[in-house]
Design a protein around this motif. Structure first.
Motif, short mmCIF file in Angstrom:
data_model
loop_
_atom_site.label_atom_id
_atom_site.label_comp_id
_atom_site.label_asym_id
_atom_site.label_seq_id
_atom_site.Cartn_x
_atom_site.Cartn_y
_atom_site.Cartn_z
N PHE A 243 24.85 83.64 24.28
CA PHE A 243 25.21 83.71 22.86
C PHE A 243 24.21 84.57 22.07
CE2 PHE A 243 27.72 80.19 24.31
CZ PHE A 243 28.88 80.29 23.57
N GLY A 244 23.75 85.63 22.69
CA GLY A 244 22.86 86.56 21.99
C GLY A 244 21.43 86.52 22.43
N GLY A 245 21.05 85.49 23.18
CA GLY A 245 19.67 85.40 23.65
C GLY A 245 19.08 84.02 23.42
N TYR A 246 17.82 83.89 23.76
CA TYR A 246 17.13 82.60 23.67
C TYR A 246 17.13 82.06 22.24
CZ TYR A 246 13.67 78.94 24.20
OH TYR A 246 13.02 77.72 24.20
N ALA A 247 17.59 80.84 22.08
CA ALA A 247 17.65 80.15 20.78
C ALA A 247 18.59 80.84 19.79
CB ALA A 247 16.26 79.99 20.17
N LYS A 248 19.41 81.78 20.28
CA LYS A 248 20.43 82.40 19.43
C LYS A 248 21.68 81.52 19.44
CE LYS A 248 17.98 86.15 18.66
NZ LYS A 248 17.43 86.49 17.33
N LYS A 249 22.47 81.65 18.42
CA LYS A 249 23.68 80.82 18.31
C LYS A 249 24.73 81.57 17.52
CE LYS A 249 21.57 78.51 14.34
NZ LYS A 249 20.44 79.44 14.36
N THR A 250 25.95 81.13 17.67
CA THR A 250 27.07 81.70 16.92
C THR A 250 27.90 80.55 16.35
OG1 THR A 250 28.60 81.68 18.79
CG2 THR A 250 27.18 83.65 18.55
N PRO A 251 28.74 80.82 15.36
CA PRO A 251 29.65 79.77 14.86
C PRO A 251 30.51 79.17 15.96
CG PRO A 251 29.60 81.61 13.33
CD PRO A 251 28.84 82.05 14.55
N GLU A 252 30.87 79.99 16.95
CA GLU A 252 31.68 79.49 18.06
C GLU A 252 30.93 78.43 18.85
OE1 GLU A 252 34.14 81.22 21.95
OE2 GLU A 252 32.60 82.45 20.98
N LEU A 253 29.65 78.67 19.12
CA LEU A 253 28.86 77.70 19.87
C LEU A 253 28.70 76.40 19.07
CD1 LEU A 253 27.11 76.92 22.29
CD2 LEU A 253 25.15 77.96 21.11
N TYR A 264 33.58 63.30 23.02
CA TYR A 264 32.89 62.50 24.03
C TYR A 264 31.65 61.77 23.53
CZ TYR A 264 35.69 65.46 27.13
OH TYR A 264 36.73 66.12 27.74
N GLN A 265 31.29 61.96 22.24
CA GLN A 265 30.04 61.44 21.71
C GLN A 265 28.85 61.92 22.56
OE1 GLN A 265 32.85 59.00 22.09
NE2 GLN A 265 33.25 60.15 20.22
N LEU A 266 28.95 63.19 22.95
CA LEU A 266 27.91 63.81 23.77
C LEU A 266 27.13 64.80 22.91
CD1 LEU A 266 26.64 64.32 26.59
CD2 LEU A 266 28.35 66.14 26.90
N PRO A 267 25.89 64.46 22.53
CA PRO A 267 25.09 65.40 21.74
C PRO A 267 24.47 66.47 22.63
CG PRO A 267 23.82 63.41 22.17
CD PRO A 267 25.20 63.19 22.78
N THR A 268 24.48 67.71 22.16
CA THR A 268 23.87 68.81 22.89
C THR A 268 22.99 69.60 21.92
OG1 THR A 268 25.84 70.15 22.43
CG2 THR A 268 25.72 69.05 24.58
N ASP A 269 22.17 70.50 22.44
CA ASP A 269 21.35 71.35 21.58
C ASP A 269 21.82 72.79 21.73
OD1 ASP A 269 18.75 72.94 23.13
OD2 ASP A 269 20.02 71.56 24.28
N PHE A 270 21.51 73.60 20.73
CA PHE A 270 22.03 74.98 20.73
C PHE A 270 21.22 75.93 21.60
CE2 PHE A 270 18.98 74.94 17.27
CZ PHE A 270 18.34 76.17 17.36
N VAL A 271 20.06 75.48 22.08
CA VAL A 271 19.22 76.35 22.91
C VAL A 271 19.60 76.25 24.39
CG1 VAL A 271 16.85 76.92 23.60
CG2 VAL A 271 17.31 76.13 21.27
N VAL A 307 16.85 69.94 14.87
CA VAL A 307 16.26 69.65 13.56
C VAL A 307 16.08 70.92 12.74
CG1 VAL A 307 14.23 68.69 12.39
CG2 VAL A 307 15.14 67.58 14.42
N SER A 308 15.93 72.05 13.43
CA SER A 308 15.72 73.33 12.73
C SER A 308 16.99 73.86 12.07
CB SER A 308 15.18 74.37 13.71
OG SER A 308 16.15 74.68 14.71
N LEU A 309 18.14 73.28 12.40
CA LEU A 309 19.40 73.73 11.81
C LEU A 309 19.57 73.19 10.39
CD1 LEU A 309 21.76 73.14 14.87
CD2 LEU A 309 20.93 75.35 14.04
N PRO A 310 20.25 73.93 9.54
CA PRO A 310 20.52 73.43 8.18
C PRO A 310 21.28 72.10 8.24
CG PRO A 310 21.03 75.77 8.32
CD PRO A 310 20.76 75.31 9.72
N SER A 311 20.98 71.23 7.30
CA SER A 311 21.64 69.95 7.24
C SER A 311 23.15 70.12 7.17
CB SER A 311 21.14 69.16 6.01
OG SER A 311 21.81 67.93 5.89
#
Length: 316
Positions: A243-253, A264-271, A307-311
């Motif tokens: 998705f663009g590289g390390y710690a990068k993200k997109t709206p799709e992700l 599934y109540q499965l929490p994941t992280d964007f990294v 935690v680094s993501l906007p609320s």
């Protein structure tokens, strides 16, 4: 559907924390039924909020060495949002060891949530330039650390070392009673994937989802810490889900991560784990896996990075 995983008392005693919380959680939907695929998640994120996922495994033998040594100081490396730094700080706190974190980049005016937690857990942070950080594998750099901080146990970034891979190989023990044909993990430093290769059965395939863009030397990195090339025949690397590289993200992700939690109540992280799950499910859609495959994704934790993501970005 979740299966509780039980380990022997002797095994639990070598771990800093109680691993009885770990479950193998089955994910079910019409896609998997149509494709005749079983997909489960090994919930290593349930071990502990800080030392979660693969972190404790990779640290295990380093901590053991430090506890058996006269050198009670551990030095390791990471960026300002490093889960590895945070986990090391907390593990050292529990073990009664001194910890020093060499942080990539100049000290910012406002420390990240991760670095604040490191300090709260007793880690001394030492900030260095990116140019100097790039030299961290050099012998002269190690000598400099000894002169500045004294004798110590050095843990490479992300635990990338034969001891880190050996520790990660213990993850396989939690799949002893499963019929997994494929074991999947995100790839950062490649230490966890190397450990999975060390521990897996001869009839199992290891699938790595790279979270870094342009990572072309993964196989060489793995071979360097497990001292073999034969096991790499069991390895497949998926390179198209960074998705663009390390710690990068997109709206799709982000949308995918929210949908995954909603279903599934499965929490994941964007990294790491968000990209892992996206890559594996997308590969199922594309018939990369044969009918009858029993796939296990290793949840490597790292949820604190969200935690680094906007609320309000994520629903969990």
């Amino acid at each position: 559907m979740a299966a509780k995983i039980r380990q022997s008392a002797n095994y639990l005693q070598i771990m800093l924390l109680n691993s009885e919380n770990i479950i193998l959680e089955r994910l079910e939907n019409d896609l998997f039924v149509r494709k005749q695929i079983k997909l489960s998640v090994l919930r290593l994120d349930k071990i502990h909020p800080v030392i979660s996922g693969n972190k404790l495994f990779k640290l295990h033998y380093f901590l053991q060495e430090a506890n058996n040594s006269t050198h009670k100081t551990i030095i390791t490396f990471g960026g300002p949002y490093s889960n590895h730094l945070s986990a090391t700080a907390y593990a050292c706190k529990l073990s009664g060891l001194k910890s020093i974190g060499i942080v990539r980049g100049e000290k910012p005016q406002q420390l990240s949530h991760t670095l604040q937690q490191c300090i709260a857990d007793g880690m001394h942070l030492h900030f260095i330039s990116r140019e100097l950080y790039a030299q961290k594998k050099a012998l002269s750099f190690a000598q400099r650390l000894t002169m500045q901080f004294g004798e110590h146990i050095l843990i490479p970034e992300g635990g990338y070392h034969p001891l880190g891979a050996k520790g990660a190989s213990m993850i396989i023990q939690f799949l002893a009673n499963s019929n997994a044909t494929h074991i999947c993990s995100a790839i950062g430093t490649a230490t966890t994937i190397a450990g999975l290769l060390l521990g897996c059965k001869a009839n199992q395939q290891i699938i790595g989802v790279s979270v870094l863009k342009g990572m072309t030397n993964i196989q060489e990195d793995i071979s360097a810490i497990i001292n073999t090339t034969s096991d790499l025949k069991q390895l497949t690397i998926l390179n198209d889900y960074h998705f663009g590289g390390y710690a990068k993200k997109t709206p799709e992700l982000i949308s995918f991560m929210n949908d995954l939690y909603d279903q599934y109540q499965l929490p994941t992280d964007f990294v790491y784990t968000g990209k892992l799950m996206y890559g594996i499910i997308d590969s199922i859609k594309k018939d990369i896996f044969k009918p009858g495959s029993d796939i296990v994704c290793v949840h490597t934790g790292g949820l604190q990075g969200n935690v680094s993501l906007p609320s309000g970005t994520l629903i969990f």
